[in-house]
Design a protein around this motif. Structure first.
Motif, mmCIF file in Angstrom:
data_model
loop_
_atom_site.group_PDB
_atom_site.id
_atom_site.type_symbol
_atom_site.label_atom_id
_atom_site.label_comp_id
_atom_site.label_asym_id
_atom_site.label_seq_id
_atom_site.Cartn_x
_atom_site.Cartn_y
_atom_site.Cartn_z
ATOM 1 N N ASN A 2 0.347 2.396 -0.893
ATOM 2 C CA ASN A 2 -0.804 2.561 -0.222
ATOM 3 C C ASN A 2 -1.718 1.532 0.072
ATOM 4 N N ILE A 3 -2.313 0.696 0.880
ATOM 5 C CA ILE A 3 -3.672 0.201 -0.035
ATOM 6 C C ILE A 3 -4.474 -0.236 1.915
ATOM 7 N N ARG A 4 -5.522 -0.284 1.442
ATOM 8 C CA ARG A 4 -6.423 0.235 2.053
ATOM 9 C C ARG A 4 -7.994 -0.206 1.950
ATOM 10 N N ARG A 5 -8.295 -0.635 3.360
ATOM 11 C CA ARG A 5 -9.744 -0.578 3.209
ATOM 12 C C ARG A 5 -10.489 -0.047 2.312
ATOM 13 N N ALA A 6 -11.193 -0.043 1.102
ATOM 14 C CA ALA A 6 -11.902 0.442 1.030
ATOM 15 C C ALA A 6 -13.345 0.798 1.781
ATOM 16 N N THR A 7 -13.797 1.981 0.782
ATOM 17 C CA THR A 7 -15.135 2.914 1.912
ATOM 18 C C THR A 7 -16.169 2.304 0.684
ATOM 19 N N ALA A 44 -21.240 -0.207 -13.904
ATOM 20 C CA ALA A 44 -23.001 -0.426 -13.419
ATOM 21 C C ALA A 44 -22.944 -2.096 -13.190
ATOM 22 N N VAL A 45 -22.587 -3.451 -14.292
ATOM 23 C CA VAL A 45 -22.930 -4.643 -14.153
ATOM 24 C C VAL A 45 -22.313 -4.870 -12.415
ATOM 25 N N PHE A 46 -20.950 -4.661 -11.602
ATOM 26 C CA PHE A 46 -20.651 -4.740 -10.984
ATOM 27 C C PHE A 46 -21.382 -4.138 -9.161
ATOM 28 N N THR A 47 -22.874 -3.502 -9.981
ATOM 29 C CA THR A 47 -23.541 -2.524 -8.320
ATOM 30 C C THR A 47 -23.739 -3.880 -7.778
ATOM 31 N N GLY A 48 -24.380 -4.209 -7.635
ATOM 32 C CA GLY A 48 -25.023 -5.760 -6.845
ATOM 33 C C GLY A 48 -23.931 -6.384 -6.342
ATOM 34 N N ALA A 49 -22.797 -6.924 -7.366
ATOM 35 C CA ALA A 49 -21.724 -7.678 -6.453
ATOM 36 C C ALA A 49 -21.003 -6.472 -5.283
ATOM 37 N N MET A 50 -20.474 -5.053 -5.890
ATOM 38 C CA MET A 50 -19.708 -4.808 -4.990
ATOM 39 C C MET A 50 -20.503 -4.485 -4.704
ATOM 40 N N THR A 51 -21.676 -3.842 -3.910
ATOM 41 C CA THR A 51 -22.997 -4.106 -2.563
ATOM 42 C C THR A 51 -23.127 -4.843 -1.973
ATOM 43 N N ASN A 52 -22.794 -5.713 -1.770
ATOM 44 C CA ASN A 52 -22.378 -7.432 -1.228
ATOM 45 C C ASN A 52 -21.396 -6.864 -0.285
ATOM 46 N N TRP A 53 -20.127 -7.304 -1.369
ATOM 47 C CA TRP A 53 -18.631 -7.221 -0.809
ATOM 48 C C TRP A 53 -18.680 -5.719 0.028
ATOM 49 N N LEU A 54 -18.575 -4.626 -0.150
ATOM 50 C CA LEU A 54 -18.819 -3.810 0.947
ATOM 51 C C LEU A 54 -19.144 -3.298 1.817
ATOM 52 N N ALA A 55 -19.885 -4.249 1.698
ATOM 53 C CA ALA A 55 -21.614 -4.465 3.122
ATOM 54 C C ALA A 55 -20.861 -5.505 4.117
ATOM 55 N N HIS A 56 -19.850 -6.327 3.219
ATOM 56 C CA HIS A 56 -19.638 -7.976 4.165
ATOM 57 C C HIS A 56 -17.844 -8.307 4.132
ATOM 58 N N GLN A 57 -16.832 -8.121 2.970
ATOM 59 C CA GLN A 57 -15.978 -8.286 3.321
ATOM 60 C C GLN A 57 -15.081 -6.906 2.899
ATOM 61 N N GLN A 58 -15.699 -6.021 2.586
ATOM 62 C CA GLN A 58 -14.771 -4.849 2.410
ATOM 63 C C GLN A 58 -13.434 -4.963 2.015
ATOM 64 N N PRO A 59 -13.684 -4.980 1.030
ATOM 65 C CA PRO A 59 -12.338 -4.910 -0.115
ATOM 66 C C PRO A 59 -11.534 -4.119 -0.100
ATOM 67 N N ALA A 66 -8.050 2.572 -8.185
ATOM 68 C CA ALA A 66 -7.230 1.622 -9.682
ATOM 69 C C ALA A 66 -6.646 0.493 -9.693
ATOM 70 N N ALA A 67 -7.004 -0.569 -8.207
ATOM 71 C CA ALA A 67 -6.992 -1.877 -8.259
ATOM 72 C C ALA A 67 -7.796 -1.767 -7.012
ATOM 73 N N LEU A 68 -8.494 -3.466 -7.216
ATOM 74 C CA LEU A 68 -9.112 -3.786 -5.393
ATOM 75 C C LEU A 68 -8.953 -5.433 -5.693
ATOM 76 N N ALA A 69 -8.574 -5.963 -4.734
ATOM 77 C CA ALA A 69 -9.013 -7.106 -3.921
ATOM 78 C C ALA A 69 -10.004 -7.711 -3.739
ATOM 79 N N ILE A 70 -10.338 -8.815 -3.938
ATOM 80 C CA ILE A 70 -11.601 -9.133 -2.753
ATOM 81 C C ILE A 70 -11.659 -10.777 -1.843
ATOM 82 N N GLN A 119 -11.526 -14.177 -4.387
ATOM 83 C CA GLN A 119 -12.660 -13.689 -4.957
ATOM 84 C C GLN A 119 -12.616 -13.302 -6.535
ATOM 85 N N LEU A 120 -11.597 -12.036 -6.642
ATOM 86 C CA LEU A 120 -11.798 -11.002 -7.545
ATOM 87 C C LEU A 120 -9.693 -10.314 -7.342
#
Length: 200
Positions: A2-7, A44-59, A66-70, A119-120
């Motif tokens: 199952n691949i889904r949109r992250a929340t 925590a090194v990904f906190t800033g990027a992940m905040t924006n990805w969840l806000a705009h890209q919804q990974p 355990a795996a994700l794509a942006i 991107q990732l």
């Protein structure tokens, strides 16, 4: 699988997965060479990027994150970027200098035609070589192919050039991030890879 949109509920797991997956990545460790900074708890090194990805890209992610794509959808050339959310500690002058080198270098090699941008792509080391990355790419490949839109990514590792070729990408450009006299170092070597659409 199952691949889904992250929340937002996946936030810590997504950050941890990305941090563990990129622990020896040439670009990430050039940007964050200090282990005490890079290996902070909970990714925590990904906190800033992940905040924006969840806000705009919804990974996209697996159920356990355990795996994700942006993936960035196609945009018109020159369209304004989404407004960035600033979170976490401010970057150091050295980090800013590195970002100011790598950002324009990557932008100069991006295709001018509309494309999906990967991107990732990250899989936690404990779950690698199980095909999770392929599934995370395929969800967008299907849409890209149906719309006749190519895909693009950058990578910094020769073995990943071979991996992405296996999934239909070909090298379109290759470059070194310019050395910086202030930092006294040479930036990473990078490949830009392009995937043409395929018949459904």
């Amino acid at each position: 699988m199952n691949i889904r949109r992250a929340t937002d509920a996946d936030f810590v797991n997504l950050c941890t997965t990305a941090m563990r997956a990129f622990h020896d990545d040439p670009v990430m460790r050039w940007l964050y060479p200090d282990d005490e900074v890079y290996f902070q708890p909970k990714g925590a090194v990904f906190t800033g990027a992940m905040t924006n990805w969840l806000a705009h890209q919804q990974p996209w992610c697996t159920d356990d994150a355990a795996a994700l794509a942006i993936w960035f959808p196609p945009v018109e050339l020159g369209a304004p970027a989404p407004e960035q959310i600033n979170v976490g500690p401010p970057p150091t002058p050295e980090m800013l200098a590195r970002f100011e080198l790598i950002g324009p270098a990557m932008a100069a090699h991006k295709p001018v035609e509309p494309h999906w941008y990967l991107q990732l792509l990250a899989t936690h080391p404990d779950w690698q070589r199980q095909g999770l990355g392929a599934h995370l790419m395929e969800v967008v490949f299907e849409r890209a192919d149906s719309e006749g839109i190519p895909c693009y990514l950058e990578t910094e590792r020769p073995e990943l050039v071979a991996y992405y070729r296996h999934h239909g990408f070909e090298v379109r450009s290759e470059w070194d991030v310019d050395p910086d006299a202030t930092l006294g170092e040479v930036g990473p070597h990078m490949w830009g890879m392009f995937r043409l659409t395929r018949e459904p």
